[in-house]
Design a protein around this motif. Structure first.
Motif, mmCIF file in Angstrom:
data_model
loop_
_atom_site.group_PDB
_atom_site.id
_atom_site.type_symbol
_atom_site.label_atom_id
_atom_site.label_comp_id
_atom_site.label_asym_id
_atom_site.label_seq_id
_atom_site.Cartn_x
_atom_site.Cartn_y
_atom_site.Cartn_z
ATOM 1 N N ARG A 64 119.827 134.044 107.155
ATOM 2 C CA ARG A 64 120.562 134.412 106.270
ATOM 3 C C ARG A 64 120.217 135.766 105.741
ATOM 4 O O ARG A 64 121.595 136.757 105.412
ATOM 5 C CB ARG A 64 120.593 133.310 105.266
ATOM 6 C CG ARG A 64 121.657 133.574 104.370
ATOM 7 C CD ARG A 64 121.560 132.585 103.066
ATOM 8 N NE ARG A 64 120.310 132.232 102.433
ATOM 9 C CZ ARG A 64 119.632 133.243 101.455
ATOM 10 N NH1 ARG A 64 120.492 134.151 101.098
ATOM 11 N NH2 ARG A 64 118.682 132.993 100.963
ATOM 12 N N ILE A 65 119.144 136.108 105.306
ATOM 13 C CA ILE A 65 118.996 137.207 104.665
ATOM 14 C C ILE A 65 119.152 138.474 105.656
ATOM 15 O O ILE A 65 119.838 139.498 105.276
ATOM 16 C CB ILE A 65 117.596 137.400 104.118
ATOM 17 C CG1 ILE A 65 117.216 136.346 102.767
ATOM 18 C CG2 ILE A 65 116.869 138.729 103.807
ATOM 19 C CD1 ILE A 65 116.068 136.133 102.376
ATOM 20 N N LEU A 66 118.864 138.544 106.784
ATOM 21 C CA LEU A 66 118.913 139.515 107.658
ATOM 22 C C LEU A 66 120.379 139.900 108.109
ATOM 23 O O LEU A 66 120.829 140.998 108.091
ATOM 24 C CB LEU A 66 118.289 139.347 108.985
ATOM 25 C CG LEU A 66 116.743 139.123 108.944
ATOM 26 C CD1 LEU A 66 116.038 138.930 110.253
ATOM 27 C CD2 LEU A 66 116.080 140.418 108.247
ATOM 28 N N VAL A 69 121.838 141.742 105.032
ATOM 29 C CA VAL A 69 121.383 143.114 105.164
ATOM 30 C C VAL A 69 122.205 143.771 106.269
ATOM 31 O O VAL A 69 122.492 145.119 105.944
ATOM 32 C CB VAL A 69 119.773 143.325 105.339
ATOM 33 C CG1 VAL A 69 119.517 144.687 105.498
ATOM 34 C CG2 VAL A 69 119.211 142.751 104.210
ATOM 35 N N ALA A 70 122.377 143.302 107.478
ATOM 36 C CA ALA A 70 122.966 144.107 108.427
ATOM 37 C C ALA A 70 124.335 144.311 108.216
ATOM 38 O O ALA A 70 125.080 145.162 108.527
ATOM 39 C CB ALA A 70 122.970 143.103 109.815
ATOM 40 N N GLY A 71 124.795 143.210 107.317
ATOM 41 C CA GLY A 71 126.446 143.529 106.798
ATOM 42 C C GLY A 71 126.618 144.487 105.775
ATOM 43 O O GLY A 71 127.580 145.083 105.337
ATOM 44 N N LEU A 72 125.531 144.794 105.041
ATOM 45 C CA LEU A 72 125.645 145.770 103.872
ATOM 46 C C LEU A 72 125.479 147.127 104.456
ATOM 47 O O LEU A 72 125.731 148.354 103.899
ATOM 48 C CB LEU A 72 124.459 145.326 102.962
ATOM 49 C CG LEU A 72 124.427 144.272 102.058
ATOM 50 C CD1 LEU A 72 123.388 144.081 101.103
ATOM 51 C CD2 LEU A 72 125.924 144.485 101.082
ATOM 52 N N GLN A 117 108.631 134.198 105.846
ATOM 53 C CA GLN A 117 110.098 134.370 105.177
ATOM 54 C C GLN A 117 109.895 135.722 104.440
ATOM 55 O O GLN A 117 108.820 135.986 103.709
ATOM 56 C CB GLN A 117 110.333 133.130 104.301
ATOM 57 C CG GLN A 117 111.658 133.534 103.708
ATOM 58 C CD GLN A 117 112.144 132.006 103.034
ATOM 59 O OE1 GLN A 117 111.515 130.931 103.229
ATOM 60 N NE2 GLN A 117 112.841 132.063 102.022
ATOM 61 N N LEU A 118 111.059 136.404 104.621
ATOM 62 C CA LEU A 118 111.030 137.706 103.899
ATOM 63 C C LEU A 118 112.147 137.820 102.823
ATOM 64 O O LEU A 118 112.874 137.031 102.699
ATOM 65 C CB LEU A 118 111.348 138.836 105.068
ATOM 66 C CG LEU A 118 110.751 138.756 106.078
ATOM 67 C CD1 LEU A 118 111.356 140.053 107.123
ATOM 68 C CD2 LEU A 118 109.324 139.146 105.753
ATOM 69 N N ARG A 119 111.662 138.640 101.791
ATOM 70 C CA ARG A 119 112.739 139.028 100.687
ATOM 71 C C ARG A 119 113.708 139.994 101.193
ATOM 72 O O ARG A 119 113.208 141.027 101.783
ATOM 73 C CB ARG A 119 112.073 139.354 99.099
ATOM 74 C CG ARG A 119 110.961 138.294 98.868
ATOM 75 C CD ARG A 119 110.069 138.853 97.647
ATOM 76 N NE ARG A 119 109.574 140.196 97.868
ATOM 77 C CZ ARG A 119 109.547 140.958 96.789
ATOM 78 N NH1 ARG A 119 110.065 140.876 95.828
ATOM 79 N NH2 ARG A 119 109.161 142.338 97.193
ATOM 80 N N LYS A 120 114.936 139.927 100.722
ATOM 81 C CA LYS A 120 116.052 141.024 101.025
ATOM 82 C C LYS A 120 115.239 142.437 100.638
ATOM 83 O O LYS A 120 115.484 143.333 101.568
ATOM 84 C CB LYS A 120 117.014 140.641 100.281
ATOM 85 C CG LYS A 120 118.312 141.596 100.570
ATOM 86 C CD LYS A 120 119.500 141.235 99.605
ATOM 87 C CE LYS A 120 120.497 140.739 100.242
ATOM 88 N NZ LYS A 120 121.597 140.410 99.660
ATOM 89 N N ALA A 121 114.452 142.722 99.539
ATOM 90 C CA ALA A 121 114.170 143.991 99.122
ATOM 91 C C ALA A 121 113.238 144.490 100.132
ATOM 92 O O ALA A 121 113.318 145.745 100.407
ATOM 93 C CB ALA A 121 113.727 143.886 97.790
#
Length: 131
Positions: A64-66, A69-72, A117-121
């Motif tokens: 979900r996070i990746l 980010v790819a969409g942003l 698991q990664l954070r968006k930042a």
């Protein structure tokens, strides 16, 4: 048999870590990954490659996070690789757990990697090295 005899040179007994970009044996000299290896097209500017497994709960959150980010960020693609189905790639890249995320630059070279698991930042900061 001593620790050094097993290819370990650090005093704590752990294998020495490689620094710099990851090289993938069997592919081009620069260690680049492309659509042939990943099964999907790379992003124009960078690619977030996620290695996942079927029963990995953190993989869903990372996906979900990746994806967000790819969409942003224009020119960034998210490619998810099933680690169980692509054991050849997992072994060549030294993937030890899921989720593992590789950040590729526009040429397909690995510039960053992280497991868990990664954070968006953190993802956005890692993309800075590839862009």
């Amino acid at each position: 048999m001593g620790a050094n005899a097993r290819g370990r040179s650090r005093k704590d007994g752990k294998a020495p870590r490689k620094k710099g970009r990851t090289s993938v044996p069997g592919w081009d000299e620069g260690g680049r990954l492309g659509s042939a290896e990943l099964g999907e097209d790379l992003g124009a500017r960078a690619t977030l490659v996620q290695f996942s497994s079927a029963f990995c709960a953190p993989c869903r959150a990372t996906r979900r996070i990746l994806g967000e980010v790819a969409g942003l960020v224009p020119g960034v693609a998210h490619v998810e690789v099933d680690a169980e189905a692509r054991l050849d790639l997992v072994r060549a890249l030294g993937i030890l757990r899921t989720p593992t995320v590789l950040v590729l630059d526009a040429d397909g070279r690995v510039v960053r990697r992280a497991a868990g698991q990664l954070r968006k930042a953190d993802v956005i900061a890692a993309l800075g090295e590839a862009l």
